[in-house]
Design a protein around this motif. Structure first.
Motif, PDB file in Angstrom:
ATOM      1  N   ALA A  71      -6.571  -2.743   4.436  1.00 36.47           N
ATOM      2  CA  ALA A  71      -6.586  -1.308   4.137  1.00 36.47           C
ATOM      3  C   ALA A  71      -7.344  -0.510   5.183  1.00 36.47           C
ATOM      4  O   ALA A  71      -6.917   0.559   5.607  1.00 36.47           O
ATOM      5  CB  ALA A  71      -7.198  -1.093   2.750  1.00 36.47           C
ATOM      6  N   ALA A 102       0.832  -1.207   0.000  1.00 39.72           N
ATOM      7  CA  ALA A 102       0.000   0.000   0.000  1.00 39.72           C
ATOM      8  C   ALA A 102       0.864   1.254   0.000  1.00 39.72           C
ATOM      9  O   ALA A 102       0.546   2.248  -0.674  1.00 39.72           O
ATOM     10  CB  ALA A 102      -0.927  -0.006   1.211  1.00 39.72           C
ATOM     11  N   SER A 133      -0.981   6.177   6.378  1.00 33.66           N
ATOM     12  CA  SER A 133       0.167   6.110   5.484  1.00 33.66           C
ATOM     13  C   SER A 133       1.218   7.153   5.861  1.00 33.66           C
ATOM     14  O   SER A 133       0.886   8.269   6.290  1.00 33.66           O
ATOM     15  CB  SER A 133      -0.279   6.343   4.042  1.00 33.66           C
ATOM     16  OG  SER A 133       0.826   6.513   3.188  1.00 33.66           O
ATOM     17  N   ARG A 154      -8.090   3.787  -0.441  1.00 39.28           N
ATOM     18  CA  ARG A 154      -6.926   2.896  -0.358  1.00 39.28           C
ATOM     19  C   ARG A 154      -7.353   1.437  -0.376  1.00 39.28           C
ATOM     20  O   ARG A 154      -6.583   0.546  -0.037  1.00 39.28           O
ATOM     21  CB  ARG A 154      -6.121   3.171   0.917  1.00 39.28           C
ATOM     22  CG  ARG A 154      -5.470   4.523   0.970  1.00 39.28           C
ATOM     23  CD  ARG A 154      -4.620   4.663   2.216  1.00 39.28           C
ATOM     24  NE  ARG A 154      -3.304   4.090   2.066  1.00 39.28           N
ATOM     25  CZ  ARG A 154      -2.626   3.494   3.052  1.00 39.28           C
ATOM     26  NH1 ARG A 154      -3.177   3.356   4.238  1.00 39.28           N
ATOM     27  NH2 ARG A 154      -1.428   3.011   2.835  1.00 39.28           N
ATOM     28  N   ARG A 178      -6.022   8.869  -3.933  1.00 35.69           N
ATOM     29  CA  ARG A 178      -5.507   7.616  -3.376  1.00 35.69           C
ATOM     30  C   ARG A 178      -5.885   7.478  -1.907  1.00 35.69           C
ATOM     31  O   ARG A 178      -6.311   6.411  -1.460  1.00 35.69           O
ATOM     32  CB  ARG A 178      -3.983   7.582  -3.547  1.00 35.69           C
ATOM     33  CG  ARG A 178      -3.256   6.539  -2.716  1.00 35.69           C
ATOM     34  CD  ARG A 178      -3.670   5.134  -3.070  1.00 35.69           C
ATOM     35  NE  ARG A 178      -2.942   4.162  -2.255  1.00 35.69           N
ATOM     36  CZ  ARG A 178      -3.268   2.875  -2.164  1.00 35.69           C
ATOM     37  NH1 ARG A 178      -4.311   2.398  -2.807  1.00 35.69           N
ATOM     38  NH2 ARG A 178      -2.551   2.066  -1.405  1.00 35.69           N
ATOM     39  N   ASP A 185       0.975   4.385  -2.576  1.00 34.77           N
ATOM     40  CA  ASP A 185       0.888   5.763  -2.070  1.00 34.77           C
ATOM     41  C   ASP A 185       2.000   6.624  -2.660  1.00 34.77           C
ATOM     42  O   ASP A 185       1.779   7.786  -3.023  1.00 34.77           O
ATOM     43  CB  ASP A 185       0.996   5.776  -0.549  1.00 34.77           C
ATOM     44  CG  ASP A 185      -0.168   5.077   0.139  1.00 34.77           C
ATOM     45  OD1 ASP A 185      -1.189   4.839  -0.524  1.00 34.77           O
ATOM     46  OD2 ASP A 185      -0.030   4.750   1.330  1.00 34.77           O
TER      47      ASP A 185
END
Length: 654
Positions: A150, A124, A156, A144, A140, A128
């Motif tokens: 997720a 992930a 993130s 996600r 995004r 990103d």
């Protein structure tokens, strides 16, 4: 081509002479640096968990308004000076200012990814990073994915780049609109269209906001957040027109509009958090207008009180590195958490801010400023663009390579379980065969099951339901976010009963806790373990669970839960669901359940095995046992858990 910038007022010969005397320019303004400094400071304090500043999020909106104002003023000034807007040159200047620092931070995040991010979240992060480089990070972050990994992942390391993506989209599209409007329309028409678009954007935010639902669509959307930038654009158009009015002079004192604007921003800073209908149904638009009023006064009266306050040292210096400060602060704050530093509260905040400031200053002086001034790479028409493309491509390749998941797992040698003769192994209706173990539970149970080595003399089946516990009411509050139970979770007993019928297990190993210790809405109010009504509810579900698992004669092994540290609050403290007292209460409940039916139920103290010193830890005997503060690592299961657990499971069948 006639100058269309001044067409908000029909020019007369006198006004033409005034226009020439007051040509639109945009020189360095210390007061605007002060706006930048205050904006980034309140963002840092907000993300640092300062409790008395719940509205620090408005710093981002201040950046939006200021960006819209400055970019529009630059475009208008160029058009007035040359009669056109050189789009290529504008975009090149934006790239030289923004790209070097962004690439530096993204590269640094990727370099530390394998130490900072759990293995299951690396993929992930790679996506990103690519979205950040493509300046679509806001979309995004909006989506996600909808899987358990997720939805329950930590924020993130590049989450903050959503606002940069929004600004870059603006930098790409707005100059085209301005150039077209000034060529074929008028500045008056552009102002009207800007105001209509800003109102439409704010209306879209209000319409897309749904109470008691995660407001990601309204918060991250380019369409729903454009009004902040457009308010700044409208301000630039208004101020450019006011230059040409005879006798125009701003009063040199505090004004009622400025007072109201400051009061609005104060209320937003100290009273509004980043959720709720007020924010999305006009609150953010009010903040943007208030910021515009302050900027307007500082610009119209450069020697006035507002400008002097905003120019007070050290605000202008901080403002000059505000972009670098913003870029670095989020990954630095995530890296320097309470677990790694041993600090909390004010000491943690000061440490984070100091490291962020040092990195920002180094980036600005060693990378951003030399590139922006053209000192590096060497001036020329070909080399700088090629260098930029190579840098972007290099970071993009790193995003793919560094965050790629492992291609294989290291499998430990098989562990032999000597299954002694037992009534379970020979009970009527059970097909002949080796000892059968089935694992039931949530994602922690799943991480244990997939980490167990290959068994000899026994079979193991994984029936865990990722994202589901046995508590089936809802919604739940997970790290302050409200989420409804997954669709399958209220039917956990049917899934488990189906697994019992299919596997005919001798031993049912149950690993649960996370979803049972979260705040959960029960009978219309938020409750949690430790409250009598909720405890009675959990006891009922545990009794139901034992009945389901023992239908076919299996013995049930309940694993106590270790302490967790899944997320941290912004100030380094832990969320209520990770409080040791809640896990202790759950483990006592497991002991009580086993005591009511000792012939069929026993407890293994997995919690003590993974937390041998009575507190959360990531390592046991030098072996990493946790990946993200909650789930178990494969190596930890093989080397720490399996040698201790498997013999107990074999013993439970006798």
């Amino acid at each position: 081509m006639p100058d269309r910038v001044a067409s908000l007022d029909t020019p007369t010969p006198v006004r033409v002479r005034k226009q020439r005397a007051e040509r639109l320019t945009l020189t360095h303004r210390p007061a605007l640096d002060g706006v930048r400094a205050i904006a980034v400071l309140v963002v840092l304090l907000f993300h640092g968990g300062v409790s008395w500043l719940p509205g620090g999020w408005i710093g981002v909106d201040a950046f939006f308004v200021l960006s819209g104002y400055l970019i529009t003023t630059l475009l208008l000034a160029e058009h007035e000076r040359t009669g056109r807007i050189r789009l290529g040159a504008f975009w090149a200047r934006r790239a030289r200012r923004l790209l070097p620092a962004l690439l530096t931070v993204v590269a640094a995040v990727l370099a530390g990814a394998r130490w900072l991010v759990p293995p299951e979240e690396l993929g992930a992060l790679g996506t990103d990073a690519l979205a950040t480089l493509g300046y679509v990070a806001n979309w995004r972050m909006l989506d996600r994915g909808d899987g358990y990994a997720a939805l329950t992942a930590a924020p993130s390391l590049l989450q903050h780049t959503w606002s940069l993506a929004l600004e870059e989209q603006f930098y790409l599209l707005w100059p085209l609109l301005v150039a077209g409007a000034l060529a074929w329309w008028s500045a008056r028409g552009l102002l009207g269209g800007t105001l209509v678009a800003a109102a439409g954007s704010a209306a879209a935010m209000a319409l897309l906001y749904v109470p008691d639902v995660e407001p990601a669509r309204a918060y991250y959307g380019s369409d729903t957040r454009a009004f902040g930038l457009l308010v700044g654009c409208a301000l630039a158009l208004l101020l450019s027109a006011r230059r040409y009015r005879p006798g125009h002079a701003a009063p040199r004192r505090w004004s009622v509009p400025v007072g109201l604007a400051v009061a609005t921003l104060g209320v937003a800073l100290f009273a509004l958090d980043d959720a709720g209908p007020v924010l999305y149904r006009g609150g953010l638009l009010g903040v943007a207008v208030a910021v515009a009023v302050v900027i307007s006064r500082a610009e119209r009266e450069p020697d006035g009180r507002t400008a002097r306050v905003l120019s007070a040292s050290p605000l202008p210096r901080l403002g000059r590195v505000s972009y670098e400060l913003y870029l670095w602060h989020w990954p630095v704050f995530a890296c320097l958490d309470a677990e790694r530093t041993g600090l909390t509260g004010l000491l943690l905040l000061v440490t984070r801010c100091a490291v962020t400031l040092v990195l920002a200053e180094l980036t600005y002086h060693l990378i951003s400023r030399p590139v922006r001034s053209g000192r590096w790479p060497r001036p020329g028409r070909v080399l700088p663009p090629l260098t930029a493309l190579a840098a972007v491509a290099g970071v993009a390749v790193a995003a793919v390579v560094v965050t790629a998941p492992p291609t294989h797992r290291t499998q430990a040698p098989g562990t032999t379980i000597a299954a002694a003769p037992s009534t379970l192994l020979t009970r009527p209706g059970r097909p002949a065969g080796p000892l059968r173990i089935t694992v039931f539970g949530d994602s922690v149970a799943n991480s244990l099951a997939i980490g167990l080595p290959t068994l000899s003399g026994a079979t193991l089946t994984n029936r865990s339901l990722i994202g589901c516990g046995i508590a089936r009411s809802g919604p739940v509050r997970n790290a302050s976010k409200i989420q409804d139970p997954y669709e399958r979770c209220p039917r956990w007993d049917a899934y488990w009963a189906q697994g019992v019928r299919a596997d005919h297990p001798d031993v049912a190993l149950v690993v649960l806790a996370r979803w049972e210790v979260l705040d959960r809405k029960l009978d219309g109010r938020w409750q949690h373990i430790g409250e009598p009504e909720y405890d009675a509810y959990l006891h009922t579900e545990l009794t139901r669970m034992i009945g389901v698992l023992t239908t076919d004669g299996a013995r049930v092994v309940l694993a106590t839960a270790p302490y967790n540290r899944r997320y941290e609050r912004r100030d380094g403290s832990i969320y209520p669901e990770d409080e040791p007292a809640r896990m202790d209460a759950w483990n006592r409940m497991l002991d009580d359940t086993a005591r009511t039916d000792p012939a069929r139920v026993r407890v293994v103290d997995l919690g003590a095995r993974l937390c041998p010193e009575g507190r959360y830890t990531t390592e046991v005997g030098g072996v990493p046992v946790r990946t993200d503060g909650l789930h178990l690592s494969e190596r930890g299961v093989r080397e720490v858990v399996a040698p201790w657990l498997l013999p107990q499971l074999a013993s439970a069948a006798t």
